[in-house]
Design an enzyme around this catalytic site. Structure first.
Site, PDB file in Angstrom:
ATOM      1  CE  LYS A   1      -6.516  -1.428   5.266  1.00 53.26           C
ATOM      2  NZ  LYS A   1      -5.657  -0.607   4.411  1.00 53.26           N
TER       3      LYS A   1
ATOM      4  CD  GLU B   1      -3.011   1.068   2.248  1.00 50.13           C
ATOM      5  OE1 GLU B   1      -3.363  -0.055   2.656  1.00 50.13           O
ATOM      6  OE2 GLU B   1      -3.529   2.119   2.636  1.00 50.13           O
TER       7      GLU B   1
ATOM      8  CG  ASP C   1       0.682 -16.056  12.123  1.00 51.75           C
ATOM      9  OD1 ASP C   1      -0.078 -15.401  11.391  1.00 51.75           O
ATOM     10  OD2 ASP C   1       0.390 -17.158  12.601  1.00 51.75           O
TER      11      ASP C   1
ATOM     12  CG  HIS D   1      -3.622   7.576  -0.481  1.00 55.39           C
ATOM     13  ND1 HIS D   1      -2.837   6.471  -0.348  1.00 55.39           N
ATOM     14  CD2 HIS D   1      -4.478   7.559   0.564  1.00 55.39           C
ATOM     15  CE1 HIS D   1      -3.200   5.820   0.751  1.00 55.39           C
ATOM     16  NE2 HIS D   1      -4.185   6.458   1.328  1.00 55.39           N
TER      17      HIS D   1
HETATM   18  C1  MEV Z   1      -6.323   3.222   4.651  1.00 63.17           C
HETATM   19  O1  MEV Z   1      -5.541   2.107   4.314  1.00 63.17           O
HETATM   20  C2  MEV Z   1      -6.340   3.438   6.152  1.00 63.17           C
HETATM   21  C3  MEV Z   1      -7.242   4.577   6.640  1.00 63.17           C
HETATM   22  O2  MEV Z   1      -8.561   4.397   6.159  1.00 63.17           O
HETATM   23  C4  MEV Z   1      -7.186   4.556   8.148  1.00 63.17           C
HETATM   24  C5  MEV Z   1      -8.186   5.492   8.809  1.00 63.17           C
HETATM   25  O3  MEV Z   1      -9.233   5.817   8.211  1.00 63.17           O
HETATM   26  O4  MEV Z   1      -7.906   5.859   9.965  1.00 63.17           O
HETATM   27  C6  MEV Z   1      -6.782   5.900   6.107  1.00 63.17           C
END
Ligand code: MEV
Length: 421
Positions: free
Chosen positions: A262, A84, A278, A376
């Site tokens: 995430k 990513e 892992d 990004h």
């Molecule tokens: C993207 O990989 C992760 C985010 O969505 C985390 C977040 O929203 O805090 C940018």
């Protein structure tokens, strides 16, 4: 040995050609020529064939270095392996802000993993549970006889917990064997022990054993990290307040908490993968821990200190090892551990918790100010340029034009490419 004096703040690192970056990492981490050769060449197919079944190839992922980290007073360069874009840059930016107030401070619990033994068909579960508790000494003795080396290292089975669980039509006993796994992730040691205990448990309870396996909810093996993020570097106290407003949603709403966490795992998994650990185990443990109080919530907490700076903290189970597993045989994992300069699972846990907090701070800071897409865009535009068919010499030109026009679309990239040729 890495020197404590080396700085992980290397300005303009991202602008350097790859060879120059490698040279700087070689110097920072005291790597030798063999290390550099391991870094550059693909892993041996024979090794892959011994790691998993039915091998037909290797799947390569980039390794990037996150800069600027200070963890417990020591400068660290962090190898991260991820597909990513922006993850490595975001972690580096967060660490740069955190280092103003000394970087990340951590606290790591003992490396206690839990092995579960499920006992069914017991007529009097309360009496059977007591019998198990009475025999604790013998139970621990049998468990420890399975792994003399671990015991010699100061680890081994340390305690048991006995739980009685109930479904609509039966009661069962679930024994937790608590094992100090030292510098290992611990799955092998724990699974061997709980399997060896099955016959004893049957004898003691008159029941029968179904499951005997490690729990990935390693809630006795917790890593915590904290950092102060400077208000001026964040663009003033209004941005600290905006951050806290955004964070609140992750605290109270599982839909947001899932995305928030995430983002944390973007950083953590990248280090887990780079060190050959892992990542599914860490993911499972982290998300189960995030729901430990009955509602899924954020793994981080934030507040404002007396000076208006943002204080962040993360706490999560970190079941990682530096001995055993793929990390001990994969040349790149070995190299990444060398770059990290770690000699214990505890030190790796310190890095993981710090990176998780940094990654989360970076994401929520971007989201609560400029939004995530801006950061990004540059790499995304390059990807679009590549998808349009741009070659090495054309990628930057096409990407720059897409960003200038604020129109990062494949059709437009193809048009720009055609006009260049
Ligand atoms: C993207 O990989 C992760 C985010 O969505 C985390 C977040 O929203 O805090 C940018």
């Amino acid at each position: 040995m890495q020197s404590n004096k080396k700085s992980s703040k290397i300005s303009g690192f991202y602008k350097l050609p790859i060879e120059k970056r490698i040279e700087l990492i070689k110097e920072f981490a005291d790597l030798n020529d063999q290390d550099i050769s391991d870094l550059k060449k693909p892993i041996d197919m024979g090794l892959s064939d011994r790691m998993i079944e039915n091998v037909i190839g290797n799947f390569e992922m980039p390794i990037g270095i996150a800069m600027n980290f200070i963890i417990n007073g020591k400068d660290k360069l962090i190898p991260m392996s991820t597909e990513e874009s922006s993850v490595v840059a975001a972690a580096s930016n967060a660490a740069k802000i955190a280092r103003i107030h000394g970087g990340f401070k951590t606290s790591i619990s003992n490396p206690i993993m839990i092995g579960q033994i499920q006992i069914l068909g017991v007529s009097d579960v309360a009496t059977a549970a007591n019998k198990i508790i009475e025999q604790k000494k013998d139970i621990l003795h049998v468990a420890n006889a399975q792994d003399k080396i671990l015991v010699d290292l100061g680890g081994g089975a340390k305690d048991i917990e006995v739980r009685i669980l109930e479904t609509s039509n039966e009661k069962m006993i679930v024994v937790h064997l608590l094992v100090d796994v030292r510098d290992a992730m611990g799955a092998n040691a724990v699974n061997t022990m709980v399997e060896a205990l099955a016959p004893i448990m049957e004898e003691l309870t008159g029941g029968y054993i179904r499951l005997k396996i490690l729990s990935n909810l390693a809630d006795k093996r917790i890593a915590k990290a904290t950092a102060i993020f400077d208000k001026e570097a964040m663009g003033g106290e209004k941005n600290v307040d905006a951050f806290l407003e955004s964070y609140t949603l992750a605290k109270i709403d599982p839909y947001r908490a899932a995305t928030h966490n995430k983002g944390i795992m973007n950083g953590i998994d990248s280090v887990i993968i780079a060190t050959g650990n892992d990542f599914r185990a860490i993911e499972a443990g982290a998300h189960a821990y995030a729901a430990k109080d009955g509602q899924y919530t954020s793994l981080t907490t934030y507040h404002k200190d007396g000076q208006g700076n943002l204080v962040g903290e993360i706490a999560l189970p970190v079941a990682v090892g530096i001995v055993g597993g793929a990390g001990s045989i994969h040349p790149k994992a070995k190299l990444c551990k060398k770059i990290l300069g770690i000699t214990s699972a505890k030190e790796l846990s310190e890095v993981i918790a710090s990176v998780g907090l940094a990654q989360n701070f970076a994401a929520v800071f971007a989201l609560s100010t400029v939004g995530i897409q801006k950061g990004h865009m540059s790499l995304h535009a390059k990807n679009i340029a590549m998808m349009a068919g741009a070659n090495e010499d054309e990628i930057d030109q096409v990407a720059d034009q897409l960003i200038k026009e604020q129109n990062v679309k494949l059709d437009r990239a193809k048009e720009i490419l055609a006009s260049l040729r």
